[in-house]
Structures are given as C-alpha cells and as structure tokens.
Design a protein around this motif. Sequence first.
Motif, short mmCIF file in Angstrom:
data_model
loop_
_atom_site.label_atom_id
_atom_site.label_comp_id
_atom_site.label_asym_id
_atom_site.label_seq_id
_atom_site.Cartn_x
_atom_site.Cartn_y
_atom_site.Cartn_z
N ARG A 168 0.83 -1.20 0.00
CA ARG A 168 0.00 0.00 0.00
C ARG A 168 0.87 1.26 0.00
O ARG A 168 0.57 2.22 -0.70
CB ARG A 168 -0.91 -0.03 1.22
N ASP A 169 1.94 1.25 0.79
CA ASP A 169 2.84 2.41 0.81
C ASP A 169 3.42 2.67 -0.58
O ASP A 169 3.43 3.81 -1.05
CB ASP A 169 3.99 2.20 1.81
N ARG A 170 3.87 1.62 -1.22
CA ARG A 170 4.43 1.79 -2.57
C ARG A 170 3.37 2.30 -3.54
O ARG A 170 3.65 3.15 -4.39
CB ARG A 170 4.99 0.46 -3.08
N MET A 171 2.16 1.78 -3.42
CA MET A 171 1.07 2.19 -4.30
C MET A 171 0.76 3.68 -4.13
O MET A 171 0.41 4.36 -5.09
CB MET A 171 -0.17 1.36 -3.99
N GLU A 172 0.91 4.18 -2.90
CA GLU A 172 0.61 5.58 -2.62
C GLU A 172 1.83 6.48 -2.76
O GLU A 172 1.77 7.66 -2.43
CB GLU A 172 0.03 5.70 -1.21
N GLY A 173 2.95 5.92 -3.24
CA GLY A 173 4.14 6.73 -3.46
C GLY A 173 4.97 6.99 -2.22
O GLY A 173 5.86 7.84 -2.24
N ILE A 174 4.70 6.26 -1.15
CA ILE A 174 5.49 6.39 0.08
C ILE A 174 6.70 5.48 -0.08
O ILE A 174 6.58 4.33 -0.49
CB ILE A 174 4.66 6.01 1.31
N SER A 175 7.86 5.98 0.28
CA SER A 175 9.10 5.24 0.08
C SER A 175 9.15 3.98 0.96
O SER A 175 8.94 4.04 2.16
CB SER A 175 10.28 6.14 0.40
N TYR A 199 10.71 -4.51 1.69
CA TYR A 199 9.68 -5.11 0.84
C TYR A 199 9.98 -6.59 0.62
O TYR A 199 9.10 -7.44 0.76
CB TYR A 199 9.64 -4.35 -0.49
#
Length: 136
Positions: A64-71, A77
């Motif tokens: 979810r973080d990656r999907m929202e552009g959060i590093s 991962y």
Amino acid sequence: MNRAISHKPTAAFVGASWTALMLGALAYLVGLWNTQMLLNEKGYYLTLLLYGLFAAVSVQKAVRDRMEGISVTNIYYGLAWTSVMSALVLLCIGLWNAGISLSEKGFYAMAYALSLFAAIAVQKNTRDSGTADEYE
C-alpha cells in the motif's frame, strides 16, 4: 455532476473483517489447545500464527505504501514477502510431518489462511479509515 467517492470502508466490511480474524485465530488456537501435541509443538504452531499475522500485515502495508508513493526500501519489501512465504512453508512442513489426522491438518491450514487473509483486510480497513478521516 461529479460525485465524491468515499474510500472509507463500510461498517459491515470492517465488522466482517474483524469477525473473520477473530474466528480464524480463535479456531486455530482452540484447535491447538485441544490437540494431543507436545507443548513444544504447540509453541511452534502458535509462533507460526503470530509470525504469519505480522508478516501479512507488513506485506499489506508495504504494498500500500508503494502504491501511494510512500518510500519503501527494497530490502524491507523483500523481507516482508520472504516472511509471509517462510511462514506458509514452515506451516506446510510442520503439518506434513505432524502426527495428526488429515482432517486436523486441513483444519489448521484453513484457519491459518483465514487468519492471514483477515489480518490483511483489517489492516486495509484501518488504513482506509485513517486516510478517509484526513480528507473529511
């Protein structure tokens, strides 16, 4: 006419997710309590449940973080996914070698799978509720 779409999960979905998590984990734990395994075997399966739940939530958060552009670092991962796969493989190995009936093995596998899936849904609901509250 543009209509605002709420990303906040419904109370029914939140309730169903929590209910599934509690049912899956409780069934797994009651099964452990009632089985004729040695205490160290019960500890192994309890640890796998806790490890698997944590790993599943970590994967959901990282995705979810990656999907929202959060590093999210590639190491974290990869470790999150490795943890989920490790927990599943260790459960399969443990059940394969366990001296319990095939129906019990299936019961533990299904309760475990339900718990992991529900943990992901609960984490998603928590995240969506927090995000929706920020925009209201």
